[in-house]
Design an enzyme around this catalytic site. Sequence first.
Site, PDB file in Angstrom:
ATOM      1  NE  ARG A   1      25.724 -39.180  27.935  1.00 62.87           N
ATOM      2  CZ  ARG A   1      26.169 -39.166  29.189  1.00 62.87           C
ATOM      3  NH1 ARG A   1      25.349 -39.464  30.178  1.00 62.87           N
ATOM      4  NH2 ARG A   1      27.408 -38.858  29.447  1.00 62.87           N
TER       5      ARG A   1
ATOM      6  CE  LYS B   1      35.251 -39.469  28.094  1.00 62.02           C
ATOM      7  NZ  LYS B   1      34.077 -40.311  28.245  1.00 62.02           N
TER       8      LYS B   1
ATOM      9  NE  ARG C   1      30.930 -37.728  23.350  1.00 63.42           N
ATOM     10  CZ  ARG C   1      30.980 -37.024  24.485  1.00 63.42           C
ATOM     11  NH1 ARG C   1      32.033 -36.329  24.808  1.00 63.42           N
ATOM     12  NH2 ARG C   1      29.960 -37.071  25.317  1.00 63.42           N
TER      13      ARG C   1
ATOM     14  NE  ARG D   1      28.053 -38.678  35.328  1.00 60.57           N
ATOM     15  CZ  ARG D   1      28.722 -38.660  34.180  1.00 60.57           C
ATOM     16  NH1 ARG D   1      30.015 -38.905  34.155  1.00 60.57           N
ATOM     17  NH2 ARG D   1      28.097 -38.414  33.055  1.00 60.57           N
TER      18      ARG D   1
ATOM     19  NE  ARG E   1      26.255 -34.852  32.716  1.00 55.98           N
ATOM     20  CZ  ARG E   1      27.353 -35.282  32.097  1.00 55.98           C
ATOM     21  NH1 ARG E   1      28.522 -35.200  32.692  1.00 55.98           N
ATOM     22  NH2 ARG E   1      27.290 -35.784  30.888  1.00 55.98           N
TER      23      ARG E   1
HETATM   24  P1  AMP Z   1      30.126 -35.342  28.371  1.00 51.57           P
HETATM   25  O1  AMP Z   1      30.125 -34.435  29.535  1.00 51.57           O
HETATM   26  O2  AMP Z   1      31.492 -35.471  27.726  1.00 51.57           O
HETATM   27  O3  AMP Z   1      29.508 -36.687  28.663  1.00 51.57           O
HETATM   28  O4  AMP Z   1      29.219 -34.664  27.243  1.00 51.57           O
HETATM   29  C1  AMP Z   1      27.832 -34.408  27.461  1.00 51.57           C
HETATM   30  C2  AMP Z   1      27.148 -34.133  26.146  1.00 51.57           C
HETATM   31  O5  AMP Z   1      27.732 -32.971  25.535  1.00 51.57           O
HETATM   32  C3  AMP Z   1      27.263 -35.219  25.088  1.00 51.57           C
HETATM   33  O6  AMP Z   1      26.317 -36.259  25.269  1.00 51.57           O
HETATM   34  C4  AMP Z   1      27.039 -34.418  23.819  1.00 51.57           C
HETATM   35  O7  AMP Z   1      25.669 -34.110  23.649  1.00 51.57           O
HETATM   36  C5  AMP Z   1      27.752 -33.105  24.112  1.00 51.57           C
HETATM   37  N1  AMP Z   1      29.177 -33.184  23.693  1.00 51.57           N
HETATM   38  C6  AMP Z   1      30.285 -33.145  24.482  1.00 51.57           C
HETATM   39  N2  AMP Z   1      31.409 -33.244  23.756  1.00 51.57           N
HETATM   40  C7  AMP Z   1      31.015 -33.361  22.473  1.00 51.57           C
HETATM   41  C8  AMP Z   1      31.693 -33.516  21.234  1.00 51.57           C
HETATM   42  N3  AMP Z   1      33.044 -33.601  21.174  1.00 51.57           N
HETATM   43  N4  AMP Z   1      30.965 -33.589  20.107  1.00 51.57           N
HETATM   44  C9  AMP Z   1      29.624 -33.525  20.128  1.00 51.57           C
HETATM   45  N5  AMP Z   1      28.898 -33.392  21.249  1.00 51.57           N
HETATM   46  C10 AMP Z   1      29.587 -33.311  22.419  1.00 51.57           C
END
Ligand code: AMP
Length: 220
Positions: free
Chosen positions: A172, A13, A88, A127, A161
């Site tokens: 996740r 994404k 989410r 990654r 990460r």
């Molecule tokens: P991402 O970079 O989108 O994979 O997000 C990394 C982490 O940030 C996720 O596993 C959540 O802990 C938090 N996070 C990101 N976006 C959201 C969201 N819309 N709602 C809740 N937690 C979020």
Amino acid sequence: MRLILLGPPGVGKGTQARRLADHFAIPHVATGDMLRVNIRDKTALGMKAQKIMAQGKLVSDDVILAMVEARLQESDAMNGFILDGIPRTVPQGVGLAAILERLGIQLNAIVAIAIQQDIVITRLAARRTCTHCGAVYNLVNHPPRKMGVCDACDSTELIQREDDLPETIRKRLDVYNEQTHPLLAYYRPTGLLKEVSGDGTVDEVFNGILAVLLARSTKT
Ligand code: AMP
């Protein structure tokens, strides 16, 4: 162009969102990136989010929605945006719809990228992310030109990460299946949902996304 990108973690994404942002000259609004900036800058929000993110859990809807509502009112988002990482959950989808209505914003499409779970696990484990500019690499299929050095900003801080560690990846994916996947059923009746395969090269997936977006715009 006003888009939401949906899909499981590791589907690509972020990479696709960056390319779409360049292509349409609109900002990439990524909630994960926004949270990581807060963690890096040790803000109150960052301190709160850090523990939750390291466990692969979700930050609370109120916090995320407030952060995104403020972001969408910044001047660079006036001509369009790509939302990556939000919504989410279905409640976030409902909250986001209320925000968009308040701001008088209509979406052009919701693009959902799909992929098999085992491919995602392999991809995420390989990654690496640049802590300086956020560029994302994959040691298997998209390594940096010089190992350990960011192509975009020359930083040598390409890290895995914390939430890309194997046990957190599984958590996740569970969270995605339980809480995010139901958004497809939520958005299907809007007629804006476009489903694209994420099982291909970055170029193939990008062209697939452009194809569904253009197919839509020729109809309207
Ligand atoms: P991402 O970079 O989108 O994979 O997000 C990394 C982490 O940030 C996720 O596993 C959540 O802990 C938090 N996070 C990101 N976006 C959201 C969201 N819309 N709602 C809740 N937690 C979020």
